[in-house]
Design a protein around this motif. Structure first.
Motif, short mmCIF file in Angstrom:
data_model
loop_
_atom_site.label_atom_id
_atom_site.label_comp_id
_atom_site.label_asym_id
_atom_site.label_seq_id
_atom_site.Cartn_x
_atom_site.Cartn_y
_atom_site.Cartn_z
N ARG A 156 45.46 43.05 30.52
CA ARG A 156 44.05 43.21 30.88
C ARG A 156 43.69 42.39 32.13
O ARG A 156 42.98 42.88 33.01
N LEU A 170 36.77 42.83 30.43
CA LEU A 170 38.18 42.88 30.05
C LEU A 170 38.43 43.69 28.78
O LEU A 170 39.36 44.48 28.70
N LEU A 173 39.11 47.50 28.39
CA LEU A 173 40.43 48.06 28.66
C LEU A 173 41.21 48.12 27.34
O LEU A 173 41.57 47.09 26.77
N ILE A 175 44.37 48.50 25.11
CA ILE A 175 45.81 48.30 25.25
C ILE A 175 46.45 48.52 23.88
O ILE A 175 46.29 47.69 22.98
#
Length: 202
Positions: A156, A170, A173, A175
């Motif tokens: 990130r 952050l 995002l 993941i």
């Protein structure tokens, strides 16, 4: 003409035996599912890479070691690619932290750059070490294809830097375990240029 491109793959480690907990300094092995996620995605793609760089944490290094040995690739462990230290939240689920530190967790979800877990690593320090490692990758592996096995927070931070996102965004995002982000770095006389080629692919 020299190849000035560096292709970098940022691989989030697979699911771990500790479960869905805050896992920064915590050493926890990959679960059977975690190994399956990574081997299915990357077990046949050794020809795509020239080197493997890994966080020293067990959940990253175990697969990186297996992959590098299987395809006879050089392996480097880089302490700067560790996840952020979550302090008192280490090993706890978000639900558990919501019970013990509800206000701090809420602040962290809103802006992780401004709200560090109690006893944890400051975001500024974390960001600085991750980006220091990122800058070295483009310089040290020019013209090569490098697989970096690391953690969601590290990925990130790098993506936010590349895309010029504010740090407070952050957590927008996503993941996933075992997902790969591919980046291409061009270094020439005018500076460094980074392109995001793919995100979240297997």
């Amino acid at each position: 003409m020299a190849n000035n491109f560096t292709h970098i793959g940022l691989l989030q480690h697979g699911a771990v035996e500790a479960g869905d907990v805050f896992c920064g300094e915590l050493e926890t092995p990959l679960s059977k599912l975690g190994w399956k996620q990574l081997k299915q995605a990357f077990g046949r793609s050794g020809a795509d890479w020239d080197a493997v760089i890994t966080s020293p944490r067990m959940q990253c290094a175990a697969f990186a070691e297996w992959f590098s040995q299987k395809y006879d690739l050089p392996l480097v462990r880089d302490e700067r690619l560790r996840e952020i230290h979550f302090g008192e939240w280490e090993g706890c689920t978000p639900q558990e932290v919501m019970t013990t530190h509800p206000e701090q967790l809420a602040e962290w979800w809103v802006n992780p750059a401004q709200a560090s877990p109690p006893g944890g690593e400051g975001f500024g320090e974390f960001r600085a070490r991750v980006l220091d490692a990122w800058m070295d990758l483009g310089r040290a592996y020019r013209g090569e294809r490098v697989l970096v096995v690391t953690h969601a927070g590290v990925i990130r931070v790098i993506l936010a830097h590349v895309l010029q996102m504010s740090d407070e965004r952050l957590l927008a995002l996503n993941i996933e375990y075992g997902a790969l982000t591919r980046l291409r770095v061009l270094r020439d006389r005018s500076g460094e240029w980074v392109s995001l080629l793919a995100h979240g692919c297997g």
